[in-house]
Design an enzyme around this catalytic site. Structure first.
Site, PDB file in Angstrom:
ATOM      1  N   ASP A  10       0.872  -1.177   0.000  1.00 32.00           N
ATOM      2  CA  ASP A  10       0.000   0.000   0.000  1.00 32.00           C
ATOM      3  C   ASP A  10       0.906   1.222   0.000  1.00 32.00           C
ATOM      4  OD1 ASP A  10      -2.673  -1.296   0.376  1.00 32.00           O
ATOM      5  OD2 ASP A  10      -1.715  -2.001   2.206  1.00 32.00           O
ATOM      6  N   GLU A 129     -13.406  -4.081  -1.671  1.00 30.26           N
ATOM      7  CA  GLU A 129     -13.223  -3.684  -0.278  1.00 30.26           C
ATOM      8  C   GLU A 129     -14.560  -3.905   0.421  1.00 30.26           C
ATOM      9  OE1 GLU A 129     -12.033   0.365  -0.750  1.00 30.26           O
ATOM     10  OE2 GLU A 129     -10.007  -0.154  -1.387  1.00 30.26           O
TER      11      GLU A 129
END
Length: 246
Positions: A10, A129
């Site tokens: 990330d 997500e």
């Protein structure tokens, strides 16, 4: 087929960061140093996600991607702020092997058809997500900020139509905690999906990863926190051999 072990980076350029429950970030290194470390330890693939491009409506740093990809000799999937076929083309031309898409795939589903037509559906990873609300899992966008109102199972059914090559399923409720994965979410994803699924979020140990592989037989296990904080060794993980035939 052996389940791939995938490292997820990330990134908030120029750093790799690690959110907890998709909120707050802590710097854990740079993309190049961590990728080199995981490559040397035997990781199968790397997913590079720019976690601020979509959120702040800014283009992904192509120079960072290009410099990063030049030194990597394993598959690289890249995501962050991809809103058009042109955005995807730029990533492919700068070293991405696959494109990871969440927000735009939900807001403008045609982007999946456009990329699939030009590059094949094997080049697309749809990132889901997921968050559980009142007993149902919903798809969130903008790095877990916005509830799309679309149920995960319904979105997966749509993706089965062939515009994506793979699904990356991630739990907002379990992400970064390193306390174990969301069994119900993983079971839902594997039950409804007819295309390969990468499982992510919450992994706490090698035994926990083994449990997910044996129970669900996914195409990939995607890990970040337990790698960044040296909770497991990829070399040790690679020495394990488990049966997924049952």
């Amino acid at each position: 087929m052996r389940t791939r072990i995938i490292a997820k980076l990330d990134c908030k350029p120029p750093y790799v960061v690690k959110p907890i429950l998709f909120d707050g970030v802590r710097k854990v290194g740079t993309p190049n140093e961590l990728a080199e470390k995981y490559y040397n330890e035997g990781v199968d693939e790397i997913i590079y996600l720019d976690v601020v491009s979509s959120l702040y409506n800014k283009p992904i740093d192509l120079n960072c991607i290009s410099n990063f990809a030049m030194k990597k000799f394993i598959p690289l999937a890249v995501g962050g702020g991809v809103k058009s076929l042109s955005d995807a083309e730029k990533l492919f031309h700068n070293g991405a092997d696959k494109i990871v898409i969440n927000t735009s795939s939900i807001e403008t589903p045609k982007i999946l058809e456009d990329i699939s037509y030009s590059y094949g559906n094997q080049s697309i990873v749809v990132h889901i997500e997921a968050k559980k609300i009142n007993g149902e899992y919903f798809c969130f966008t903008e790095c877990g900020r916005n509830n799309s109102g679309i149920k995960v199972k319904d979105w997966i059914k749509d993706l089965n139509k062939g515009v994506a090559g793979e699904i990356l399923i991630q739990s907002i409720d379990f992400d970064g905690l390193m306390k174990g994965f969301d069994h119900q979410l993983f079971d839902l994803a594997m039950t409804y999906s007819k295309i390969p699924v990468i499982l992510s979020s919450g992994f706490s140990s090698i035994n926990n990863i083994k449990e997910a592989i044996v129970n669900f037989n996914p195409s990939g296990i995607c890990v970040s926190s337990i790698l960044h904080y040296n909770k497991i060794s990829l070399k040790h993980l690679r020495n394990n051999d488990w049966d997924t035939s049952n």
